[in-house]
Design a protein around this motif. Structure first.
Motif, PDB file in Angstrom:
ATOM      1  N   GLY A  81      12.871 -16.573  71.868  1.00  0.00           N
ATOM      2  CA  GLY A  81      13.140 -15.993  70.853  1.00  0.00           C
ATOM      3  C   GLY A  81      12.494 -16.586  69.623  1.00  0.00           C
ATOM      4  O   GLY A  81      12.196 -15.963  68.485  1.00  0.00           O
ATOM      5  N   ARG A  82      11.223 -17.468  70.058  1.00  0.00           N
ATOM      6  CA  ARG A  82      10.516 -18.240  68.907  1.00  0.00           C
ATOM      7  C   ARG A  82       9.283 -17.079  68.748  1.00  0.00           C
ATOM      8  O   ARG A  82       8.862 -16.655  69.618  1.00  0.00           O
ATOM      9  CB  ARG A  82      10.061 -19.349  69.472  1.00  0.00           C
ATOM     10  N   MET A  83       8.849 -16.899  67.566  1.00  0.00           N
ATOM     11  CA  MET A  83       7.617 -16.147  67.193  1.00  0.00           C
ATOM     12  C   MET A  83       6.449 -16.643  67.421  1.00  0.00           C
ATOM     13  O   MET A  83       5.721 -17.815  67.212  1.00  0.00           O
ATOM     14  CB  MET A  83       7.610 -16.021  65.559  1.00  0.00           C
ATOM     15  N   LEU A  84       5.663 -15.948  68.267  1.00  0.00           N
ATOM     16  CA  LEU A  84       4.203 -16.378  68.771  1.00  0.00           C
ATOM     17  C   LEU A  84       3.489 -15.834  67.652  1.00  0.00           C
ATOM     18  O   LEU A  84       2.305 -16.529  67.673  1.00  0.00           O
ATOM     19  CB  LEU A  84       3.915 -15.770  70.205  1.00  0.00           C
ATOM     20  N   ALA A  85       3.614 -14.820  66.995  1.00  0.00           N
ATOM     21  CA  ALA A  85       2.872 -14.279  66.062  1.00  0.00           C
ATOM     22  C   ALA A  85       3.718 -13.068  65.104  1.00  0.00           C
ATOM     23  O   ALA A  85       4.633 -12.789  65.731  1.00  0.00           O
ATOM     24  CB  ALA A  85       1.772 -13.420  66.514  1.00  0.00           C
ATOM     25  N   ILE A 216       2.803 -16.370  59.656  1.00  0.00           N
ATOM     26  CA  ILE A 216       2.706 -17.669  60.725  1.00  0.00           C
ATOM     27  C   ILE A 216       1.267 -17.776  61.142  1.00  0.00           C
ATOM     28  O   ILE A 216       0.508 -16.971  61.402  1.00  0.00           O
ATOM     29  CB  ILE A 216       3.739 -17.896  61.759  1.00  0.00           C
ATOM     30  N   ARG A 217       0.840 -19.140  61.048  1.00  0.00           N
ATOM     31  CA  ARG A 217      -0.481 -19.331  61.488  1.00  0.00           C
ATOM     32  C   ARG A 217      -0.419 -20.166  62.844  1.00  0.00           C
ATOM     33  O   ARG A 217       0.680 -20.403  63.551  1.00  0.00           O
ATOM     34  CB  ARG A 217      -1.144 -20.283  60.630  1.00  0.00           C
ATOM     35  N   ALA A 221       2.870 -21.492  65.511  1.00  0.00           N
ATOM     36  CA  ALA A 221       3.534 -20.402  66.651  1.00  0.00           C
ATOM     37  C   ALA A 221       4.492 -21.098  67.377  1.00  0.00           C
ATOM     38  O   ALA A 221       4.397 -22.470  67.717  1.00  0.00           O
ATOM     39  CB  ALA A 221       2.265 -19.859  67.395  1.00  0.00           C
ATOM     40  N   ASP A 222       5.342 -20.502  67.812  1.00  0.00           N
ATOM     41  CA  ASP A 222       6.674 -20.726  69.002  1.00  0.00           C
ATOM     42  C   ASP A 222       7.360 -21.832  68.401  1.00  0.00           C
ATOM     43  O   ASP A 222       8.163 -22.655  68.961  1.00  0.00           O
ATOM     44  CB  ASP A 222       5.813 -21.395  70.149  1.00  0.00           C
ATOM     45  N   ALA A 223       7.487 -21.683  66.886  1.00  0.00           N
ATOM     46  CA  ALA A 223       8.392 -22.720  66.116  1.00  0.00           C
ATOM     47  C   ALA A 223       9.722 -21.961  65.575  1.00  0.00           C
ATOM     48  O   ALA A 223      10.560 -22.708  65.132  1.00  0.00           O
ATOM     49  CB  ALA A 223       7.504 -23.429  65.211  1.00  0.00           C
ATOM     50  N   TYR A 224       9.621 -20.762  65.150  1.00  0.00           N
ATOM     51  CA  TYR A 224      10.501 -20.365  64.211  1.00  0.00           C
ATOM     52  C   TYR A 224      11.278 -19.174  65.066  1.00  0.00           C
ATOM     53  O   TYR A 224      10.479 -18.159  65.572  1.00  0.00           O
ATOM     54  CB  TYR A 224      10.323 -19.917  62.945  1.00  0.00           C
ATOM     55  N   LEU A 225      12.620 -18.712  65.038  1.00  0.00           N
ATOM     56  CA  LEU A 225      13.108 -17.672  65.107  1.00  0.00           C
ATOM     57  C   LEU A 225      12.493 -16.673  63.838  1.00  0.00           C
ATOM     58  O   LEU A 225      12.405 -16.921  62.963  1.00  0.00           O
ATOM     59  CB  LEU A 225      14.826 -17.354  65.176  1.00  0.00           C
ATOM     60  N   PRO A 226      12.606 -15.310  64.174  1.00  0.00           N
ATOM     61  CA  PRO A 226      12.090 -14.369  63.088  1.00  0.00           C
ATOM     62  C   PRO A 226      13.025 -14.502  61.885  1.00  0.00           C
ATOM     63  O   PRO A 226      12.516 -14.269  60.658  1.00  0.00           O
ATOM     64  CB  PRO A 226      12.146 -13.033  63.748  1.00  0.00           C
ATOM     65  N   GLN A 227      14.445 -14.551  62.137  1.00  0.00           N
ATOM     66  CA  GLN A 227      15.342 -14.659  60.891  1.00  0.00           C
ATOM     67  C   GLN A 227      14.890 -15.825  59.957  1.00  0.00           C
ATOM     68  O   GLN A 227      15.333 -15.852  58.936  1.00  0.00           O
ATOM     69  CB  GLN A 227      16.599 -14.631  61.471  1.00  0.00           C
TER      70      GLN A 227
END
Length: 345
Positions: A81-85, A216-217, A221-227
């Motif tokens: 669930g972590r954002m890649l982009a 995000i840059r 990437a792969d650090a944050y949930l979208p919320q």
């Protein structure tokens, strides 16, 4: 790679930052119309007879909503669930879509999606031949209509005329993102700068910060949930669509209220914009979050977007020795369904 040096007076600060000699650009953007080359953004084209089905299984957007009028926000997540982009999705023709996102994520996202695209007869192409320009100001809509013969769309919608595409973004002043082929870049730039002041893309990024929009840059990437970047409050997640990669984690975080960090907007009492990733620390020196983006405002102070812990009362905070003062977000921290945004009437 676009040749931005074709623009009169442009100065390259680094690969993602361009500037001009216009004095006090952030202040001028308060009462004048300005235009900036958006060198920090890029386009990934997704094309194929099954492109919609392919994207439907990968993105948080409901593909049916990207209809050539509405251009929803979206994100791509890992299985955790972590954002890649994250970016904006728009349909260019029946089987062709564009994703607008941070330029340094175009290739990584293409490589990630490329593992699945052949199964859907879909091709992924970075569109380095398309120039993105940002027009800001009260007169921006009228100027775009005069120069491009386009009636500007509603926020998060698109309109196309000949080779030009125009998107409307939110912000403290009217903002239009204009996409034109590289071959038309110089002529388009000259047509607009006859009435709009040229400024660096830091001004567009500042207005993103003031709009509470975090793009995000690669290093994020792969650090944050979208919320964690308030993406559901901006209409960037459809909770009414079927499965996509990471959907279970994203949905669980929403319905169980398990978001341990949130995006905040703030100003620093100082004059040194911190780099992305700079720690936000409490009075005891403990890190309670980190900076996503920062730019100097019209008064020479850094405005920032930062992701902070929601666990406890944090008390006084600083970034690199500069006191952090929270500012109000221009939207409510509650779910906003993109299905609602799709119909601005």
């Amino acid at each position: 790679m676009l040749d931005w040096s074709l623009l009169d007076g442009v100065r390259t600060l680094d690969a993602d930052r361009l500037d001009f000699a216009t004095p006090e650009p952030a202040r001028r953007a308060l009462d004048a119309t300005v235009i900036a080359p958006l060198a920090h953004l890029g386009i990934l084209e997704v094309e194929g007879s099954d492109a919609a089905r392919f994207l439907q299984g990968q993105t948080s957007a409901q593909l049916d909503l990207a209809d050539g009028d509405f251009a929803p926000l979206t994100c791509f997540c890992s299985a955790k669930g972590r954002m890649l982009a994250n970016g904006q999705l728009l349909r260019r023709s029946a089987h062709r879509y564009w994703l607008i996102l941070s330029r340094d994520l175009v290739t990584p996202l293409a490589e990630h999606l490329g593992k699945f695209a052949p199964f859907y007869q879909t091709t992924l192409t970075p569109r380095d031949d398309i120039a993105l320009l940002g027009l800001i100001g009260q007169e921006a809509p009228a100027l775009a209509e005069a120069r491009l013969d386009i009636a500007p769309p509603a926020t998060w919608h698109q309109v196309v005329h000949d080779e030009a595409l125009v998107l409307r973004h939110p912000g403290p002043r009217p903002r239009l993102l204009i996409a034109v082929p590289e071959a038309a870049l110089v002529a388009t730039w000259q047509a607009f700068t006859a009435q709009a002041l040229p400024v660096g893309n830091a001004i567009w990024r500042l207005h993103d910060i003031q709009a509470g929009l975090a793009w995000i840059r690669a290093e994020q990437a792969d650090a944050y949930l979208p919320q964690m970047i308030n993406w559901e409050a901006l209409g960037g997640i459809s909770f009414k669509k079927g499965c996509y990669t990471g959907q279970e984690v994203v949905a669980r975080a929403h319905f169980r209220g398990q978001v341990k960090k949130r995006l905040v907007r703030a100003q620093l009492e100082g004059d040194r914009p911190p780099a992305p990733g700079a720690a936000v620390v409490d009075a005891a020196g403990k890190s309670v979050g980190d900076v996503l983006s920062s730019e100097l405002d019209a008064y020479g102070q850094p405005e920032v977007l930062a992701v902070l812990s929601t666990k406890e009362e944090l008390g006084p905070l600083t970034v690199e020795g500069q006191v952090l003062k929270r500012l109000k977000l221009p939207y409510a921290l509650e779910r906003l369904d993109p299905e609602t945004l799709a119909d601005p009437g």
